[in-house]
Write a protein that holds these residues in place. Structure first.
Motif, short mmCIF file in Angstrom:
data_model
loop_
_atom_site.label_atom_id
_atom_site.label_comp_id
_atom_site.label_asym_id
_atom_site.label_seq_id
_atom_site.Cartn_x
_atom_site.Cartn_y
_atom_site.Cartn_z
N ASP A 150 -38.96 11.58 -26.21
CA ASP A 150 -37.78 11.19 -26.97
C ASP A 150 -38.15 10.16 -28.04
N GLY A 151 -39.00 10.54 -28.98
CA GLY A 151 -39.40 9.60 -30.03
C GLY A 151 -40.30 10.30 -31.02
N ILE A 153 -41.82 -10.13 -23.87
CA ILE A 153 -42.37 -10.76 -25.09
C ILE A 153 -41.31 -10.78 -26.19
N VAL A 154 -40.63 -9.65 -26.34
CA VAL A 154 -39.65 -9.54 -27.42
C VAL A 154 -38.50 -10.52 -27.18
N SER A 155 -38.01 -10.60 -25.95
CA SER A 155 -36.86 -11.50 -25.75
C SER A 155 -37.29 -12.95 -25.92
N LYS A 156 -38.50 -13.30 -25.52
CA LYS A 156 -38.95 -14.69 -25.71
C LYS A 156 -39.14 -15.02 -27.19
N SER A 157 -39.51 -14.01 -27.97
CA SER A 157 -39.77 -14.28 -29.40
C SER A 157 -38.46 -14.43 -30.18
N GLY A 158 -37.41 -13.81 -29.68
CA GLY A 158 -36.12 -13.85 -30.40
C GLY A 158 -36.10 -12.97 -31.65
N ILE A 159 -37.09 -12.10 -31.78
CA ILE A 159 -37.19 -11.24 -32.98
C ILE A 159 -36.60 -9.86 -32.67
N ARG A 160 -35.87 -9.31 -33.65
CA ARG A 160 -35.36 -7.93 -33.50
C ARG A 160 -36.46 -6.96 -33.91
N ILE A 161 -37.07 -6.32 -32.96
CA ILE A 161 -38.14 -5.38 -33.33
C ILE A 161 -37.53 -4.03 -33.72
N LYS A 162 -38.33 -3.22 -34.43
CA LYS A 162 -37.82 -1.91 -34.89
C LYS A 162 -38.40 -0.75 -34.08
N SER A 212 -36.66 6.32 -18.82
CA SER A 212 -35.72 5.50 -18.02
C SER A 212 -36.06 4.02 -18.17
N GLU A 213 -37.33 3.70 -18.24
CA GLU A 213 -37.73 2.29 -18.35
C GLU A 213 -37.37 1.74 -19.74
N PHE A 214 -37.52 2.58 -20.73
CA PHE A 214 -37.17 2.17 -22.10
C PHE A 214 -35.66 1.89 -22.17
N LYS A 215 -34.90 2.78 -21.57
CA LYS A 215 -33.44 2.63 -21.55
C LYS A 215 -33.03 1.33 -20.86
N LYS A 216 -33.67 1.10 -19.71
CA LYS A 216 -33.34 -0.11 -18.93
C LYS A 216 -33.60 -1.37 -19.74
N ASN A 217 -34.72 -1.39 -20.43
CA ASN A 217 -35.15 -2.63 -21.09
C ASN A 217 -34.61 -2.81 -22.50
N PHE A 218 -34.27 -1.71 -23.15
CA PHE A 218 -33.85 -1.82 -24.55
C PHE A 218 -32.51 -1.15 -24.81
N ASN A 225 -29.57 -2.20 -25.18
CA ASN A 225 -28.64 -2.80 -26.15
C ASN A 225 -29.11 -2.64 -27.59
N TYR A 226 -30.28 -2.06 -27.76
CA TYR A 226 -30.84 -1.97 -29.12
C TYR A 226 -31.04 -0.52 -29.51
N SER A 227 -29.98 0.10 -29.97
CA SER A 227 -30.07 1.53 -30.27
C SER A 227 -30.95 1.80 -31.50
N ASP A 228 -31.25 0.75 -32.27
CA ASP A 228 -32.06 0.98 -33.47
C ASP A 228 -33.56 0.86 -33.20
N ILE A 229 -33.94 0.60 -31.96
CA ILE A 229 -35.39 0.54 -31.68
C ILE A 229 -35.91 1.96 -31.41
N LYS A 230 -36.94 2.29 -32.17
CA LYS A 230 -37.49 3.66 -32.07
C LYS A 230 -38.70 3.66 -31.14
N LEU A 231 -38.85 4.74 -30.42
CA LEU A 231 -40.01 4.90 -29.54
C LEU A 231 -41.07 5.75 -30.25
N LEU A 232 -42.31 5.27 -30.22
CA LEU A 232 -43.43 6.03 -30.81
C LEU A 232 -44.46 6.28 -29.71
N SER A 233 -45.21 7.37 -29.84
CA SER A 233 -46.32 7.59 -28.91
C SER A 233 -47.50 8.20 -29.65
#
Ligand SMILES: Cc1ncc(COP(=O)(O)O)c(C=O)c1O
Length: 370
Positions: free
Chosen positions: A37-38, A197-206, A235-241, A243-251
Motif C-alpha cells: 500500500d505505497g 523519533i518523529v514524535s520526539k522531533s515534533g516534525i511533520r514528516i511526509k 497494520s503497524e503503519f496504521k497504528k503508529n501514523f 492521524n497523519y493521512s498525508d504520510i506516504k509509505l515507500l518501499s
C-alpha cells in the motif's frame, strides 16, 4: 530433457551462463504492487541487467533506488519517465551535483549532519529536495546486516530530522531491516522506532521508507510469505501514523522481486569423489550463496539420468582455498567432467558480484526462457 535446453546450444560454452525467466519476474512485481500500500521503488543493485529492468518497468514499477551515478545513467538511458531515489547514505559531492543538476534527482538519503550539509551545498541550497533520514534498526532477524554501517538513532536522529526540516519541507525517515529478513517482526520494531523519533522531533514528516529486506524463499519453506510481511507493515503503519493521512509509505524491494527469475548453469571441470570443481565460484556469481550460507536447488542440466542423487560440495576454479561451497548439493552420483548443473534461484546479488581474481570471469551470456 525440456525442449529449450536442446535449443540453447550450450554444450560449447565454457563459461557459466544464466537463464532468465521473465514471467516469474512479472508475477513477483505484480504481486508486490498489488499487496503493498505505497510506492514501490526497485533497488537496482540487486540485479541491474537491462532485460530485468525493462521487465520490471513494463510490469508497473516506475521508481528506482540507486547507489551511484553509473546506476542513474543506466536507468535514465532506459526510461525517460521514471523517478530516481539516490539512497546511498554516503555520496561524493560531485555525484550529488551531477545527480541533481544533470539527472533531476530530488530524493537523497543520509544519516549524519555533514552529509546533509553536503547535499544542500552540492544542490545549490535547493528547496525542492526530498530528504530521507536513515535510522538504524534491529537487524537481528536478517542474514545481511545493514545497520552496522548506516543509520542513526536516539537524540541524534530527531535533531537531524529537525535540521533537515529547515532545509526542506519534504522530509521523511527510512530504514532497512537487513537483507533476507526472516521475520515480519523486524518491520514492526522499526516502524515503532520511526514513530517514536518523529514524535520526539515534533516534525511533520511526509514519508516513511521501509527499505527492502523481504526474503527470497530459497530452501527455507517455513518462511512467512510476502503477504504476511506486508500485512504486518500495513497494520503497524496504521497504528503508529493513523492521524497523519498525508504520510506516504515507500518501499525499496530488491531480492524478493528477482531472486527466482534467473538460474545459473555451471560446468563440472573436475570430479574428485564428492568434490565437484566447477567453472564458477565465490569470485564469480556464487559469492552471495557463500555469504548467506544458502543451499540452492540444483539439478543436472541438459541430460537425463536415473542414477540416485548423492551429496556434493562445489569448488570454484580459482586458487583461493576459500572458494568453495560446502552444500550439500544433491546430484546424480554418475555426474562427470563436462556435465552441466543448473543452480536455481540465482537472480539476486549474483550478476554484479564477480571480480577479476585469477582472471576467470567475463560478462555471462543470459538466455531468456519466455
Ligand atoms: C538502501 C537499500 N534499499 C534497498 C535494498 C534492497 O534490499 P533487499 O534486496 O533486501 O530487498 C538495499 C540492499 O542493500 C539497500 O541498501
Amino acid at each position: 530433457m525440456p525442449q529449450e535446453e536442446k535449443n540453447y546450444n550450450f554444450k560449447q560454452l565454457n563459461n557459466p551462463f544464466y537463464i532468465f525467466r521473465p514471467k516469474k519476474l512479472k508475477k513477483n512485481v505484480e504481486t508486490f504492487l498489488k499487496k503493498f500500500d505505497g510506492e514501490t521503488i526497485y533497488s537496482v543493485k540487486t540485479n541491474p541487467n537491462e532485460n530485468v529492468l525493462k521487465k520490471i518497468y513494463n510490469s508497473g514499477i516506475r521508481s528506482f533506488d540507486v547507489a551511484s551515478i553509473k546506476e542513474i545513467k543506466l536507468i535514465k538511458s532506459l526510461f525517460s519517465k521514471c523517478k530516481i531515489y539516490y539512497m546511498n547514505p554516503v555520496k561524493s559531492y560531485p555525484m550529488i551535483q551531477e545527480s541533481y543538476f544533470k539527472f533531476g534527482v530530488r530524493d537523497f538519503s543520509f544519516d549524519c549532519s555533514d552529509e546533509l550539509e553536503k547535499i544542500s551545498k552540492a544542490t545549490g541550497m535547493a528547496k525542492d529536495l526530498n530528504l530521507h533520514i536513515r535510522i538504524s534498526t534491529n537487524n537481528n532477524f536478517c542474514k545481511v546486516n545493514l545497520s552496522k554501517k548506516f543509520g542513526i538513532e536516539g537524540v541524534e536522529a530527531y535533531s537531524l530530522l529537525r535540521k533537515a526540516s529547515k532545509i526542506s519541507q519534504n522530509v521523511g525517515v527510512s530504514f532497512h531491516v537487513g537483507s533476507q529478513c526472516l521475520s515480519p517482526e523486524a518491520y514492526k520494531i522499526a516502524l515503532r522506532k520511526v514513530s517514536s523519533i518523529v514524535s520526539k522531533s515534533g516534525i511533520r514528516i511526509k514519508f516513511v521508507n521501509i527499505g527492502g529486506g523481504f526474503p527470497g524463499k530459497y530452501l527455507d519453506v517455513s518462511l512467512p510469505n510476502l503477504a504476511a510481511y506486508l500485512k504486518k507493515i500495513k497494520s503497524e503503519f496504521k497504528k503508529n501514523f493513523n492521524n497523519y493521512s498525508d504520510i506516504k509509505l515507500l518501499s525499496e524491494p530488491g531480492r524478493v522481486l528477482v531472486y527466482n527469475c534467473m538460474s545459473l548453469v555451471v560446468k563440472v571441470i573436475l570430479k574428485q569423489k564428492k568434490k565437484l570443481f566447477i567453472n564458477d565460484g565465490i569470485h564469480g556469481h556464487l559469492s552471495e550463496i557463500k555469504k548467506l550460507g544458502l543451499i540452492q536447488p540444483v539439478r543436472l542440466f541438459g541430460k537425463k539420468t536415473n542414477k540416485k542423487n548423492i551429496p556434493f560440495s562445489f569448488y570454484g576454479p580459482t586458487c583461493d582455498s576459500n572458494d568453495f561451497l560446502k552444500g550439500p548439493f544433491f546430484l546424480p552420483e554418475s555426474i562427470k567432467n563436462e556435465d552441466f548443473i543448473e543452480i536455481d534461484l540465482m537472480g539476486a546479488y549474483t550478476l554484479t558480484s564477480k571480480n577479476d581474481f585469477n582472471g576467470f570471469y567475463s560478462k555471462p551470456i543470459i538466455f531468456t526462457k519466455e
